[in-house]
Design a protein around this motif. Structure first.
Motif, PDB file in Angstrom:
ATOM      1  N   LYS A   1       0.815  -1.219   0.000  1.00  0.00           N
ATOM      2  CA  LYS A   1       0.000   0.000   0.000  1.00  0.00           C
ATOM      3  C   LYS A   1       0.849   1.270   0.000  1.00  0.00           C
ATOM      4  CE  LYS A   1      -3.566   2.442   2.644  1.00  0.00           C
ATOM      5  NZ  LYS A   1      -4.469   2.399   3.830  1.00  0.00           N
ATOM      6  N   HIS A   2       1.871   1.307   0.846  1.00  0.00           N
ATOM      7  CA  HIS A   2       2.604   2.561   1.064  1.00  0.00           C
ATOM      8  C   HIS A   2       3.916   2.663   0.285  1.00  0.00           C
ATOM      9  CE1 HIS A   2      -0.269   3.632   4.141  1.00  0.00           C
ATOM     10  NE2 HIS A   2      -0.063   2.493   4.770  1.00  0.00           N
ATOM     11  N   GLN A   3       4.473   1.542  -0.151  1.00  0.00           N
ATOM     12  CA  GLN A   3       5.730   1.527  -0.907  1.00  0.00           C
ATOM     13  C   GLN A   3       6.783   2.452  -0.279  1.00  0.00           C
ATOM     14  OE1 GLN A   3       4.818   2.308  -5.050  1.00  0.00           O
ATOM     15  NE2 GLN A   3       3.473   0.563  -5.208  1.00  0.00           N
ATOM     16  N   PRO A   4       7.132   2.209   0.982  1.00  0.00           N
ATOM     17  CA  PRO A   4       8.064   3.094   1.686  1.00  0.00           C
ATOM     18  C   PRO A   4       9.504   2.939   1.206  1.00  0.00           C
ATOM     19  CG  PRO A   4       7.610   1.172   3.019  1.00  0.00           C
ATOM     20  CD  PRO A   4       6.708   1.070   1.811  1.00  0.00           C
ATOM     21  N   ASP A   5      10.281   3.960   1.489  1.00  0.00           N
ATOM     22  CA  ASP A   5      11.723   3.894   1.233  1.00  0.00           C
ATOM     23  C   ASP A   5      12.456   3.310   2.430  1.00  0.00           C
ATOM     24  OD1 ASP A   5      11.910   5.535  -1.387  1.00  0.00           O
ATOM     25  OD2 ASP A   5      10.729   6.816  -0.056  1.00  0.00           O
ATOM     26  N   TYR A   6      11.901   3.566   3.625  1.00  0.00           N
ATOM     27  CA  TYR A   6      12.482   3.091   4.881  1.00  0.00           C
ATOM     28  C   TYR A   6      11.372   2.501   5.744  1.00  0.00           C
ATOM     29  CZ  TYR A   6      16.365   6.095   3.479  1.00  0.00           C
ATOM     30  OH  TYR A   6      17.382   6.687   2.781  1.00  0.00           O
ATOM     31  N   VAL A   7      11.719   1.480   6.526  1.00  0.00           N
ATOM     32  CA  VAL A   7      10.752   0.874   7.450  1.00  0.00           C
ATOM     33  C   VAL A   7      11.424   0.722   8.815  1.00  0.00           C
ATOM     34  CG1 VAL A   7       9.262  -1.086   7.958  1.00  0.00           C
ATOM     35  CG2 VAL A   7       9.630  -0.393   5.573  1.00  0.00           C
ATOM     36  N   LEU A   8      10.869   1.396   9.808  1.00  0.00           N
ATOM     37  CA  LEU A   8      11.371   1.292  11.171  1.00  0.00           C
ATOM     38  C   LEU A   8      10.561   0.231  11.902  1.00  0.00           C
ATOM     39  CD1 LEU A   8      13.029   2.175  13.625  1.00  0.00           C
ATOM     40  CD2 LEU A   8      11.404   4.049  13.967  1.00  0.00           C
ATOM     41  N   LEU A   9      11.228  -0.824  12.336  1.00  0.00           N
ATOM     42  CA  LEU A   9      10.574  -1.924  13.042  1.00  0.00           C
ATOM     43  C   LEU A   9      10.783  -1.753  14.542  1.00  0.00           C
ATOM     44  CD1 LEU A   9      11.741  -4.854  10.722  1.00  0.00           C
ATOM     45  CD2 LEU A   9       9.548  -3.644  10.677  1.00  0.00           C
ATOM     46  N   GLU A  10       9.705  -1.445  15.242  1.00  0.00           N
ATOM     47  CA  GLU A  10       9.737  -1.288  16.710  1.00  0.00           C
ATOM     48  C   GLU A  10       8.770  -2.316  17.292  1.00  0.00           C
ATOM     49  OE1 GLU A  10       8.126  -0.766  20.165  1.00  0.00           O
ATOM     50  OE2 GLU A  10       7.010   0.686  18.931  1.00  0.00           O
ATOM     51  N   LEU A  11       9.214  -3.570  17.281  1.00  0.00           N
ATOM     52  CA  LEU A  11       8.357  -4.664  17.715  1.00  0.00           C
ATOM     53  C   LEU A  11       9.135  -5.683  18.543  1.00  0.00           C
ATOM     54  CD1 LEU A  11       6.258  -5.349  14.491  1.00  0.00           C
ATOM     55  CD2 LEU A  11       5.346  -4.607  16.704  1.00  0.00           C
ATOM     56  N   GLY A  12       8.397  -6.379  19.389  1.00  0.00           N
ATOM     57  CA  GLY A  12       9.005  -7.427  20.213  1.00  0.00           C
ATOM     58  C   GLY A  12       8.743  -7.241  21.692  1.00  0.00           C
ATOM     59  N   ALA A  13       8.407  -6.007  22.105  1.00  0.00           N
ATOM     60  CA  ALA A  13       8.201  -5.747  23.533  1.00  0.00           C
ATOM     61  C   ALA A  13       7.057  -6.587  24.096  1.00  0.00           C
ATOM     62  CB  ALA A  13       7.928  -4.260  23.762  1.00  0.00           C
ATOM     63  N   ASN A  14       5.960  -6.685  23.361  1.00  0.00           N
ATOM     64  CA  ASN A  14       4.826  -7.471  23.850  1.00  0.00           C
ATOM     65  C   ASN A  14       5.136  -8.964  23.855  1.00  0.00           C
ATOM     66  OD1 ASN A  14       2.757  -5.439  24.442  1.00  0.00           O
ATOM     67  ND2 ASN A  14       2.868  -4.991  22.257  1.00  0.00           N
ATOM     68  N   ASP A  15       5.962  -9.400  22.928  1.00  0.00           N
ATOM     69  CA  ASP A  15       6.428 -10.789  22.951  1.00  0.00           C
ATOM     70  C   ASP A  15       7.190 -11.043  24.250  1.00  0.00           C
ATOM     71  OD1 ASP A  15       6.578 -11.715  19.644  1.00  0.00           O
ATOM     72  OD2 ASP A  15       6.423  -9.599  20.138  1.00  0.00           O
ATOM     73  N   GLY A  16       8.093 -10.091  24.553  1.00  0.00           N
ATOM     74  CA  GLY A  16       8.915 -10.236  25.751  1.00  0.00           C
ATOM     75  C   GLY A  16       8.097 -10.204  27.028  1.00  0.00           C
ATOM     76  N   LEU A  17       7.119  -9.316  27.081  1.00  0.00           N
ATOM     77  CA  LEU A  17       6.275  -9.214  28.273  1.00  0.00           C
ATOM     78  C   LEU A  17       5.440 -10.476  28.488  1.00  0.00           C
ATOM     79  CD1 LEU A  17       5.069  -5.502  27.958  1.00  0.00           C
ATOM     80  CD2 LEU A  17       6.723  -6.426  29.589  1.00  0.00           C
ATOM     81  N   ARG A  18       5.208 -11.213  27.414  1.00  0.00           N
ATOM     82  CA  ARG A  18       4.444 -12.457  27.512  1.00  0.00           C
ATOM     83  C   ARG A  18       5.349 -13.678  27.630  1.00  0.00           C
ATOM     84  NH1 ARG A  18       0.011 -10.974  22.735  1.00  0.00           N
ATOM     85  NH2 ARG A  18      -0.520  -8.927  23.590  1.00  0.00           N
ATOM     86  N   GLY A  19       6.653 -13.429  27.683  1.00  0.00           N
ATOM     87  CA  GLY A  19       7.597 -14.526  27.856  1.00  0.00           C
ATOM     88  C   GLY A  19       7.791 -15.404  26.641  1.00  0.00           C
ATOM     89  N   PHE A  20       7.509 -14.871  25.442  1.00  0.00           N
ATOM     90  CA  PHE A  20       7.713 -15.661  24.227  1.00  0.00           C
ATOM     91  C   PHE A  20       9.195 -15.991  24.058  1.00  0.00           C
ATOM     92  CE2 PHE A  20       3.819 -13.932  21.661  1.00  0.00           C
ATOM     93  CZ  PHE A  20       2.970 -14.420  22.644  1.00  0.00           C
ATOM     94  N   SER A  21       9.459 -17.094  23.424  1.00  0.00           N
ATOM     95  CA  SER A  21      10.840 -17.493  23.167  1.00  0.00           C
ATOM     96  C   SER A  21      11.546 -16.443  22.313  1.00  0.00           C
ATOM     97  CB  SER A  21      10.866 -18.833  22.432  1.00  0.00           C
ATOM     98  OG  SER A  21      12.143 -19.088  21.889  1.00  0.00           O
ATOM     99  N   PRO A  22      12.769 -16.067  22.688  1.00  0.00           N
ATOM    100  CA  PRO A  22      13.532 -15.119  21.865  1.00  0.00           C
ATOM    101  C   PRO A  22      13.700 -15.600  20.428  1.00  0.00           C
ATOM    102  CG  PRO A  22      14.544 -15.306  24.023  1.00  0.00           C
ATOM    103  CD  PRO A  22      13.466 -16.358  23.965  1.00  0.00           C
TER     104      PRO A  22
END
Length: 200
Positions: A81-102
């Motif tokens: 949809k957006h065809q970006p030039d750059y993508v900032l990925l700020e994800l994983g905190a909720n995985d960590g708070l739920r104790g998901f495997s790294p």
């Protein structure tokens, strides 16, 4: 004729300067949690970037509560949809708070990075950490996901802004996890400065 060529060059240059689009795919730390969205740091970011002579269109696709798996599922449609030039990925905190495997977090982020690269965009990964009450072993394993992926994939790693915000208790919500509205301008400035090192 010279004036015409000069004008065309100016228009072409302006088009290039204005062509950069940054897509932010994150969770509540980027979604303006419990505040008017117009006061969140992604909305404040373009003005901070302009102060550094960077004219970048920001598209914030962050959703509170999202895990890396959620982001992975949503990413293909966002890239199309957006065809970006750059993508900032700020994800994983909720995985960590739920104790998901790294390993799960790492695999999801790795797949996202490859999807971004396939679309000829530049992935940018943000370092994240989990609270110390999850234990040192888990905390270290989780934190190491980000520099490891950055090195393996050859992509920029952005520092975790919350590490600086959390030192000011008056900037943090009562849950100890989310920055207040008062902290958003500082975060926008921080992100703009870090992006300035990456986007030339």
């Amino acid at each position: 004729m010279i004036k015409l060529v000069s004008l065309l060059c100016t228009l072409l240059f302006s088009s290039i300067v204005n062509s950069n689009t940054l897509l932010i795919v994150g969770d509540s730390l980027s979604a303006g949690y419990k505040m008017p969205v117009e006061n969140s740091w992604p909305v404040l970011l373009p003005e901070k970037l302009k102060q550094q002579n960077q004219n970048i269109k920001i598209i914030n696709a962050s959703i509170s509560g999202d895990t890396s798996g959620n982001g992975l599922a949503r990413l293909p449609a966002l890239l199309t949809k957006h065809q970006p030039d750059y993508v900032l990925l700020e994800l994983g905190a909720n995985d960590g708070l739920r104790g998901f495997s790294p390993d799960i977090v790492s695999n999801n982020l790795s797949a996202m990075i490859e999807q971004v690269k396939t679309k000829k965009a530049q992935p940018i990964l943000m370092q994240l950490r989990v609270p110390t009450n999850y234990g040192k072993r888990y905390g270290d394993a989780f934190s190491s996901i980000y520099p490891s992926l950055s090195e393996e994939k050859g992509i920029p790693l952005m520092p975790f802004f919350l590490e600086y915000v959390i030192t000011k208790p008056e900037w943090m919500m009562s849950d100890g996890l989310h920055p207040k509205e008062i902290a958003q301008p500082w975060i926008a400035e921080f992100i703009a400065t870090e992006l300035g090192k990456i986007i030339k």
